[in-house]
Design an enzyme around this catalytic site. Sequence first.
Site, mmCIF file in Angstrom:
data_model
loop_
_atom_site.group_PDB
_atom_site.id
_atom_site.type_symbol
_atom_site.label_atom_id
_atom_site.label_comp_id
_atom_site.label_asym_id
_atom_site.label_seq_id
_atom_site.Cartn_x
_atom_site.Cartn_y
_atom_site.Cartn_z
ATOM 1 N N ASP A 48 -9.789 -19.221 -23.681
ATOM 2 C CA ASP A 48 -10.504 -18.288 -23.765
ATOM 3 C C ASP A 48 -11.224 -18.475 -25.174
ATOM 4 O O ASP A 48 -10.556 -18.530 -25.999
ATOM 5 C CB ASP A 48 -9.177 -16.840 -24.159
ATOM 6 C CG ASP A 48 -8.812 -16.660 -23.401
ATOM 7 O OD1 ASP A 48 -8.837 -16.716 -21.933
ATOM 8 O OD2 ASP A 48 -7.248 -17.461 -23.096
ATOM 9 N N HIS B 247 -7.623 -15.338 -27.003
ATOM 10 C CA HIS B 247 -7.249 -14.395 -26.020
ATOM 11 C C HIS B 247 -8.018 -13.706 -26.781
ATOM 12 O O HIS B 247 -8.834 -12.785 -25.513
ATOM 13 C CB HIS B 247 -5.927 -13.901 -24.956
ATOM 14 C CG HIS B 247 -6.048 -13.417 -24.191
ATOM 15 N ND1 HIS B 247 -5.701 -12.067 -24.302
ATOM 16 C CD2 HIS B 247 -6.646 -13.934 -23.330
ATOM 17 C CE1 HIS B 247 -5.933 -11.856 -23.300
ATOM 18 N NE2 HIS B 247 -6.121 -12.575 -22.110
ATOM 19 N N ASP C 277 1.163 -20.533 -16.761
ATOM 20 C CA ASP C 277 1.654 -20.838 -17.874
ATOM 21 C C ASP C 277 2.887 -22.177 -17.955
ATOM 22 O O ASP C 277 3.121 -21.784 -19.052
ATOM 23 C CB ASP C 277 2.555 -19.218 -18.533
ATOM 24 C CG ASP C 277 1.614 -18.003 -18.757
ATOM 25 O OD1 ASP C 277 0.393 -18.423 -18.736
ATOM 26 O OD2 ASP C 277 1.949 -17.052 -18.706
HETATM 27 O O1 G3P Z 1 -8.681 -17.560 -16.122
HETATM 28 C C1 G3P Z 1 -7.532 -16.689 -15.978
HETATM 29 C C2 G3P Z 1 -7.674 -15.773 -16.968
HETATM 30 O O2 G3P Z 1 -6.495 -16.523 -18.302
HETATM 31 C C3 G3P Z 1 -7.864 -13.699 -16.945
HETATM 32 O O3 G3P Z 1 -6.930 -13.215 -17.584
HETATM 33 O O4 G3P Z 1 -6.485 -11.773 -19.414
HETATM 34 O O5 G3P Z 1 -5.814 -14.479 -18.753
HETATM 35 O O6 G3P Z 1 -7.756 -14.339 -20.073
HETATM 36 P P1 G3P Z 1 -6.809 -13.580 -18.857
HETATM 37 MG MG MG Z 2 -8.124 -16.355 -19.810
#
Ligand code: G3P
Ligand code: MG
Length: 236
Positions: A35, A48, A226
């Site tokens: 992210d 994130h 994960d």
């Molecule tokens: O990219 C998949 C997933 O990571 C999207 O949601 O909140 O985990 O970034 P999040």
């Molecule tokens: Mg993500």
Amino acid sequence: MEIFAHRGSSGTHPENTLPAFREAAALPVHGVELDIHLSKDGELVVIHDEKVNRTTNGKGYVKDMSLAELKQLDAGSWKAAEWAGATIPTLAEVFGVFKDTGHILNVELKTDIFPYAGALEKVARLAAGQGMEKRLVISSFNHQDVQQAIHHQQLPGAILASNILVDIAAYAGTVGTKRLHLSLPYALRHGAELIGKGCEVYVYTVNRLDYAGQLQQLGASGIFTDYPEKMLMELK
Ligand code: G3P
Ligand code: MG
């Protein structure tokens, strides 16, 4: 079915840190998801949340801190004492981990809350500079940025969705992709129908083997997990 290490090997290591990415890089998984936000001084950093509060010993918004300030934070101790000293990595540092591996890098642009003007262009430039552009997939909940990635940067793009949308297959066509990154409930309910309409369905976050098996049965293209090592060992 392709396996992606979600935020690196984030079940066993602190998410979105170099230890989590090094662990994933050593596994024969298809790829890794991470992210992206922009620091106050415009650097691409891998974390994130909009705020550093949950995954570091600091407080505040990523966008309000310089890279030097972000680098002072401990991004490992919240997970376990053994990871003390892990820092928030730059995207360049993460690309470095995967430089000589064949892994696909799914860069999720966290541009749906703060727009982070220029983030996509910075990712594309960095990837080209490090020879990573052929191994990149851009995803976002900001579908305008997905469209920009496809049409202006010639990068593969994927639509992230958790809300159940009316005719997402047609919508994806408008954006310019077949690739959907769907939440697990969305995919379990509508995955088969969407695959039938020609979509490529990737699913987050899949940590249970029974769900992974169901998704494999219905023809999902990939999962974000994960626990990539566990999935590698147990998925046939
Ligand atoms: O990219 C998949 C997933 O990571 C999207 O949601 O909140 O985990 O970034 P999040
Ligand atoms: Mg993500």
